[in-house]
Design a protein around this motif. Structure first.
Motif, PDB file in Angstrom:
ATOM      1  N   GLU A 185      -7.121  -0.939   0.763  1.00 38.42           N
ATOM      2  CA  GLU A 185      -5.765  -1.081   0.237  1.00 38.42           C
ATOM      3  C   GLU A 185      -4.968   0.219   0.313  1.00 38.42           C
ATOM      4  O   GLU A 185      -3.775   0.219   0.634  1.00 38.42           O
ATOM      5  N   TYR A 188      -2.795   1.172   3.451  1.00 38.32           N
ATOM      6  CA  TYR A 188      -1.524   0.528   3.748  1.00 38.32           C
ATOM      7  C   TYR A 188      -0.335   1.464   3.511  1.00 38.32           C
ATOM      8  O   TYR A 188       0.736   1.262   4.096  1.00 38.32           O
ATOM      9  N   PHE A 191       1.240   2.763   6.716  1.00 40.81           N
ATOM     10  CA  PHE A 191       1.843   1.870   7.690  1.00 40.81           C
ATOM     11  C   PHE A 191       3.317   2.173   7.985  1.00 40.81           C
ATOM     12  O   PHE A 191       3.731   2.116   9.143  1.00 40.81           O
ATOM     13  N   TYR A 208      -5.318  -5.020  12.659  1.00 38.59           N
ATOM     14  CA  TYR A 208      -6.080  -4.437  11.551  1.00 38.59           C
ATOM     15  C   TYR A 208      -6.798  -5.573  10.840  1.00 38.59           C
ATOM     16  O   TYR A 208      -6.580  -6.753  11.127  1.00 38.59           O
ATOM     17  N   ASP A 210      -8.329  -6.291   6.611  1.00 41.01           N
ATOM     18  CA  ASP A 210      -8.649  -5.806   5.273  1.00 41.01           C
ATOM     19  C   ASP A 210     -10.156  -5.879   5.050  1.00 41.01           C
ATOM     20  O   ASP A 210     -10.805  -6.848   5.440  1.00 41.01           O
ATOM     21  N   VAL A 243       0.223  -4.632  11.901  1.00 38.80           N
ATOM     22  CA  VAL A 243       0.581  -3.511  11.019  1.00 38.80           C
ATOM     23  C   VAL A 243       2.080  -3.236  11.012  1.00 38.80           C
ATOM     24  O   VAL A 243       2.559  -2.421  10.227  1.00 38.80           O
ATOM     25  N   SER A 288      -3.143  -8.969   3.173  1.00 37.73           N
ATOM     26  CA  SER A 288      -2.166  -8.383   4.083  1.00 37.73           C
ATOM     27  C   SER A 288      -1.507  -7.187   3.413  1.00 37.73           C
ATOM     28  O   SER A 288      -1.313  -7.171   2.184  1.00 37.73           O
ATOM     29  N   TRP A 289      -1.120  -6.220   4.227  1.00 35.23           N
ATOM     30  CA  TRP A 289      -0.368  -5.089   3.692  1.00 35.23           C
ATOM     31  C   TRP A 289       0.947  -5.545   3.079  1.00 35.23           C
ATOM     32  O   TRP A 289       1.501  -4.887   2.188  1.00 35.23           O
ATOM     33  N   ARG A 290       1.465  -6.696   3.527  1.00 34.29           N
ATOM     34  CA  ARG A 290       2.741  -7.200   3.036  1.00 34.29           C
ATOM     35  C   ARG A 290       2.679  -7.608   1.555  1.00 34.29           C
ATOM     36  O   ARG A 290       3.722  -7.745   0.918  1.00 34.29           O
ATOM     37  N   HIS A 292       1.473  -5.606  -0.569  1.00 37.47           N
ATOM     38  CA  HIS A 292       1.428  -4.335  -1.291  1.00 37.47           C
ATOM     39  C   HIS A 292       2.628  -3.433  -1.035  1.00 37.47           C
ATOM     40  O   HIS A 292       2.944  -2.564  -1.828  1.00 37.47           O
TER      41      HIS A 292
END
Length: 296
Positions: A185, A188, A191, A208, A210, A243, A288-290, A292
């Motif tokens: 986490e 991210y 990014f 990528y 997780d 990403v 997903s990074w989205r 966070h």
């Protein structure tokens, strides 16, 4: 279909980033976990981890003794961390020893970490040992193989070949998971620094995964029906998105305009195809990074 769920699982590379996530995932699903790694702290040992050097066959055999299945993550995890010869020799030796020990002991399932690099990475840029070529087509799937462009990738291709034959000899399913670039986490936060230059991360088609989805994929591969994973199948394991904060079709038209699309892709859809993993082992990336970061 028969669902095989061995209860006692050896996890190699258990103190690494992915290994710790896998151990947690298995424990949360009521598995008995035997953790082993060459890099162990005193706390790890007191918690029951076994320190073992898997380049030694006897230690590999001892580590797997009493297990019903193995999730094998122990390897030099990337190119450039050691010399090419050390990387290749260590990885292939570890993998052969674990594979052969699993067959000799009659384990019911082998799940192990292959790599997205077997598919031709890095794409479109020089890196260490080779000048990367563009992908032949997109989305890149399991059939875009083998295209090793580093000694690390070659070690994984050689190991997939070994796994195929040991699986055939033994009748044990060997499941290779071709992991994308594994992230936790905290990663991210980096990014946004990539978003201004689409070329900076083209080397793996902006992919990528997780670490929590890595752990889930390992468990799902362990639990998949025998008929679904008979032999030595390989699956790409990546996040559902990229990403980047711009659309996947836009990235392709800017960076790889000559590469053919074999099907339509969603706005932010991964360009490392995970369809086969979804269909066969039930893999569905949930992180997903989205979740966070804001995408702007």
């Amino acid at each position: 279909m028969e669902t095989v769920k061995p209860r006692r699982i050896c996890v190699t590379g258990a103190t690494g980033q992915a290994g710790r996530a896998v151990v947690r995932e298995l424990a949360e699903h009521d598995y008995q976990v035997v953790a082993t790694d060459i890099a162990t702290t005193r706390d790890d040992l007191e918690a029951g981890a076994l320190r073992a050097d898997l380049t030694d066959y006897g230690q590999a055999l001892e580590a797997l003794k009493g297990a019903e299945g193995v999730i094998h993550l122990a390897n030099i995890p990337a190119p450039g961390l050691s010399t090419p010869a050390v990387t290749f020799n260590a990885n292939v030796t570890m993998n052969f020893n674990v594979f052969h020990a699993a067959a000799s002991l009659g384990l019911r399932r082998v799940v192990w970490a292959s790599s997205e690099t077997t598919l031709g990475l890095p794409f479109g840029m020089p890196f260490l040992e080779a000048e990367g070529l563009p992908p032949r087509y997109v989305p890149v799937d399991e059939d875009h193989y083998p295209v090793p462009t580093s000694t690390y990738a070659l070690s994984k291709v050689a190991s997939e070949t070994i796994a195929e034959h040991v699986a055939r000899w033994s009748g044990i399913p060997f499941v290779a998971l071709r992991f994308s670039n594994i992230m936790v986490e905290d990663d991210y936060e980096q990014f946004p620094s990539m978003w201004s230059d689409a070329h900076a991360r083209k080397w793996n088609l902006w992919g990528y995964v997780d670490v929590r989805d890595v752990a889930a994929a390992c468990r799902l591969a362990l639990e998949a029906p025998t008929e679904a994973v008979a032999g030595s199948p390989s699956f790409i394991i990546a996040a559902a998105d990229t990403v980047m904060n711009r659309s996947s079709p836009t990235l392709l038209s800017e960076v790889f305009p000559e590469v053919p699309l074999t099907r339509e892709v969603g706005e932010f859809e991964t360009l490392l195809a995970i369809d086969r993993a979804r269909h066969v082992i039930g893999y569905e990336p949930r992180h997903s990074w989205r979740d966070h970061l804001p995408a702007s």
